[in-house]
Design a protein around this motif. Sequence first.
Motif, PDB file in Angstrom:
ATOM      1  N   LEU A  74     -22.893  73.127  52.857  1.00  0.00           N
ATOM      2  CA  LEU A  74     -23.672  72.520  52.052  1.00  0.00           C
ATOM      3  C   LEU A  74     -23.335  72.927  50.640  1.00  0.00           C
ATOM      4  CD1 LEU A  74     -26.018  70.706  51.442  1.00  0.00           C
ATOM      5  CD2 LEU A  74     -27.626  72.711  51.701  1.00  0.00           C
ATOM      6  N   SER A  75     -22.934  74.133  50.328  1.00  0.00           N
ATOM      7  CA  SER A  75     -22.520  74.616  48.824  1.00  0.00           C
ATOM      8  C   SER A  75     -21.344  73.859  48.578  1.00  0.00           C
ATOM      9  CB  SER A  75     -22.199  76.094  48.972  1.00  0.00           C
ATOM     10  OG  SER A  75     -21.094  76.355  49.640  1.00  0.00           O
ATOM     11  N   VAL A  76     -20.399  73.293  49.367  1.00  0.00           N
ATOM     12  CA  VAL A  76     -19.228  72.637  49.051  1.00  0.00           C
ATOM     13  C   VAL A  76     -19.597  71.030  48.666  1.00  0.00           C
ATOM     14  CG1 VAL A  76     -16.928  71.851  49.850  1.00  0.00           C
ATOM     15  CG2 VAL A  76     -17.776  74.087  50.521  1.00  0.00           C
ATOM     16  N   VAL A  77     -20.626  70.665  49.602  1.00  0.00           N
ATOM     17  CA  VAL A  77     -21.087  69.358  49.408  1.00  0.00           C
ATOM     18  C   VAL A  77     -21.977  69.232  48.044  1.00  0.00           C
ATOM     19  CG1 VAL A  77     -22.528  67.592  50.009  1.00  0.00           C
ATOM     20  CG2 VAL A  77     -21.300  68.763  51.608  1.00  0.00           C
ATOM     21  N   TYR A  78     -22.578  70.427  47.798  1.00  0.00           N
ATOM     22  CA  TYR A  78     -23.270  70.284  46.729  1.00  0.00           C
ATOM     23  C   TYR A  78     -22.470  70.282  45.308  1.00  0.00           C
ATOM     24  CZ  TYR A  78     -26.606  71.922  42.699  1.00  0.00           C
ATOM     25  OH  TYR A  78     -27.243  72.101  41.669  1.00  0.00           O
ATOM     26  N   LYS A  79     -21.519  71.327  45.418  1.00  0.00           N
ATOM     27  CA  LYS A  79     -20.563  71.475  44.111  1.00  0.00           C
ATOM     28  C   LYS A  79     -19.905  70.045  43.901  1.00  0.00           C
ATOM     29  CE  LYS A  79     -19.177  73.212  40.509  1.00  0.00           C
ATOM     30  NZ  LYS A  79     -20.330  73.237  39.378  1.00  0.00           N
ATOM     31  N   ALA A  80     -19.217  69.410  45.202  1.00  0.00           N
ATOM     32  CA  ALA A  80     -18.372  68.238  45.007  1.00  0.00           C
ATOM     33  C   ALA A  80     -19.304  67.119  44.145  1.00  0.00           C
ATOM     34  CB  ALA A  80     -18.114  67.698  46.448  1.00  0.00           C
ATOM     35  N   LEU A  81     -20.582  66.893  44.833  1.00  0.00           N
ATOM     36  CA  LEU A  81     -21.593  65.961  44.251  1.00  0.00           C
ATOM     37  C   LEU A  81     -21.690  66.270  42.580  1.00  0.00           C
ATOM     38  CD1 LEU A  81     -23.905  65.585  47.043  1.00  0.00           C
ATOM     39  CD2 LEU A  81     -22.469  63.703  46.169  1.00  0.00           C
ATOM     40  N   ASP A  82     -21.801  67.438  42.192  1.00  0.00           N
ATOM     41  CA  ASP A  82     -22.111  68.096  41.039  1.00  0.00           C
ATOM     42  C   ASP A  82     -20.819  67.576  40.024  1.00  0.00           C
ATOM     43  OD1 ASP A  82     -23.248  69.255  38.736  1.00  0.00           O
ATOM     44  OD2 ASP A  82     -22.658  71.120  39.158  1.00  0.00           O
ATOM     45  N   ASN A  83     -19.671  67.695  40.694  1.00  0.00           N
ATOM     46  CA  ASN A  83     -18.623  67.328  39.834  1.00  0.00           C
ATOM     47  C   ASN A  83     -18.247  65.718  39.718  1.00  0.00           C
ATOM     48  OD1 ASN A  83     -17.684  70.054  39.657  1.00  0.00           O
ATOM     49  ND2 ASN A  83     -16.253  69.895  41.417  1.00  0.00           N
ATOM     50  N   MET A  84     -18.877  65.167  40.669  1.00  0.00           N
ATOM     51  CA  MET A  84     -18.768  63.699  40.641  1.00  0.00           C
ATOM     52  C   MET A  84     -20.080  63.134  39.603  1.00  0.00           C
ATOM     53  SD  MET A  84     -18.072  63.339  44.692  1.00  0.00           S
ATOM     54  CE  MET A  84     -18.594  61.840  44.801  1.00  0.00           C
ATOM     55  N   ASN A 138     -28.969  73.463  36.795  1.00  0.00           N
ATOM     56  CA  ASN A 138     -28.298  74.671  36.263  1.00  0.00           C
ATOM     57  C   ASN A 138     -27.309  75.064  37.151  1.00  0.00           C
ATOM     58  OD1 ASN A 138     -27.586  77.348  35.397  1.00  0.00           O
ATOM     59  ND2 ASN A 138     -29.518  77.438  34.253  1.00  0.00           N
ATOM     60  N   THR A 139     -25.895  74.836  36.766  1.00  0.00           N
ATOM     61  CA  THR A 139     -24.936  75.192  37.518  1.00  0.00           C
ATOM     62  C   THR A 139     -24.590  76.496  37.544  1.00  0.00           C
ATOM     63  OG1 THR A 139     -23.485  74.969  35.277  1.00  0.00           O
ATOM     64  CG2 THR A 139     -23.455  73.019  37.038  1.00  0.00           C
ATOM     65  N   LYS A 140     -24.846  77.392  36.459  1.00  0.00           N
ATOM     66  CA  LYS A 140     -24.720  78.925  36.976  1.00  0.00           C
ATOM     67  C   LYS A 140     -25.614  79.376  37.765  1.00  0.00           C
ATOM     68  CE  LYS A 140     -23.515  79.590  31.946  1.00  0.00           C
ATOM     69  NZ  LYS A 140     -23.649  78.385  31.546  1.00  0.00           N
ATOM     70  N   ALA A 141     -26.889  78.921  37.967  1.00  0.00           N
ATOM     71  CA  ALA A 141     -27.994  79.354  38.978  1.00  0.00           C
ATOM     72  C   ALA A 141     -27.478  79.058  40.333  1.00  0.00           C
ATOM     73  CB  ALA A 141     -29.234  78.911  38.664  1.00  0.00           C
ATOM     74  N   ALA A 142     -26.984  77.821  40.454  1.00  0.00           N
ATOM     75  CA  ALA A 142     -26.283  77.196  41.621  1.00  0.00           C
ATOM     76  C   ALA A 142     -25.309  78.071  42.200  1.00  0.00           C
ATOM     77  CB  ALA A 142     -25.930  75.651  41.673  1.00  0.00           C
ATOM     78  N   THR A 143     -24.400  78.416  41.370  1.00  0.00           N
ATOM     79  CA  THR A 143     -23.240  79.251  41.674  1.00  0.00           C
ATOM     80  C   THR A 143     -23.818  80.534  42.316  1.00  0.00           C
ATOM     81  OG1 THR A 143     -21.808  78.010  40.195  1.00  0.00           O
ATOM     82  CG2 THR A 143     -20.985  80.458  40.875  1.00  0.00           C
ATOM     83  N   LEU A 144     -24.574  81.273  41.631  1.00  0.00           N
ATOM     84  CA  LEU A 144     -25.154  82.627  42.002  1.00  0.00           C
ATOM     85  C   LEU A 144     -26.001  82.466  43.228  1.00  0.00           C
ATOM     86  CD1 LEU A 144     -25.798  85.676  41.192  1.00  0.00           C
ATOM     87  CD2 LEU A 144     -27.839  84.842  40.320  1.00  0.00           C
ATOM     88  N   ILE A 145     -26.624  81.386  43.348  1.00  0.00           N
ATOM     89  CA  ILE A 145     -27.518  81.290  44.660  1.00  0.00           C
ATOM     90  C   ILE A 145     -26.656  80.957  45.916  1.00  0.00           C
ATOM     91  CG2 ILE A 145     -29.147  79.844  45.799  1.00  0.00           C
ATOM     92  CD1 ILE A 145     -30.462  79.489  42.946  1.00  0.00           C
ATOM     93  N   PHE A 146     -25.642  80.030  45.630  1.00  0.00           N
ATOM     94  CA  PHE A 146     -24.759  79.960  46.893  1.00  0.00           C
ATOM     95  C   PHE A 146     -23.798  81.142  47.015  1.00  0.00           C
ATOM     96  CE2 PHE A 146     -25.417  75.302  46.009  1.00  0.00           C
ATOM     97  CZ  PHE A 146     -26.122  75.066  47.234  1.00  0.00           C
ATOM     98  N   GLY A 147     -23.380  81.712  46.152  1.00  0.00           N
ATOM     99  CA  GLY A 147     -22.926  83.095  46.296  1.00  0.00           C
ATOM    100  C   GLY A 147     -23.625  84.075  47.131  1.00  0.00           C
TER     101      GLY A 147
END
Length: 233
Positions: A117-127, A139-148
Amino acid sequence: MISASTTRTLVLLAGLLLLLFTANGALAHAVAEGDKGYIQEISGVHLLSFAYLGAKHMATGYDHILFLLGVIFFLYRMKQIALYVTLFAVGHSTTMLLGVYFNVGINSFLIDAIIGLSVVYKALDNMGAYQRWLGFQPNTKAATLIFGLFHGFGLSTKIIEYDISTDGLVPNLLAFNVGVEIGQLLALGAILIVMGYWRRSRGFWKHAYTANVAMMCAGFILIGMQLTGYFVS
């Protein structure tokens, strides 16, 4: 006649699918059988061995690589790249270390589905999907930390299943984490080389959307594989 930029895009997409479908086993965080046996048999402090295992896991973990690709896809400045990669590393390291030390595991199928799901989330974010759907940018920084954090739980869950010895546990885990970060830097370096070459081409912006659609599809495939495994296991 296929243009050079289109050819480069097709090669990139093929690489993404190759990373996904040539991985060993259904689980992105599965440890090779030889490594599994080694982990189960040894005891005491083995810093170099665990550092090697950590680097090997990260460099061959296609879910990590896909997520990192999504994270840095539109980042050009090294300061920005370093910030986001650090956030991912902090999240990944925290849950991996604490999860194993305190024996906190999550069903491996479910955690790997969340990683997909993290891969899907980031791809949609990029789109730009969230801005269109929600009217604002999460918040892209928070999303990166949470999925980390979830990526770290994926690994800790597998290590717990292999009953790692408590003798030398802390130094071995720290060495493993150092190896993970080394592997992450190696994977990131390869991604940046490929992306740097592609970004200089005229076709980058033309095909960037398509590349993220492919990434999103790969994430959905990962989710489907893990949920299927969960329900049939």
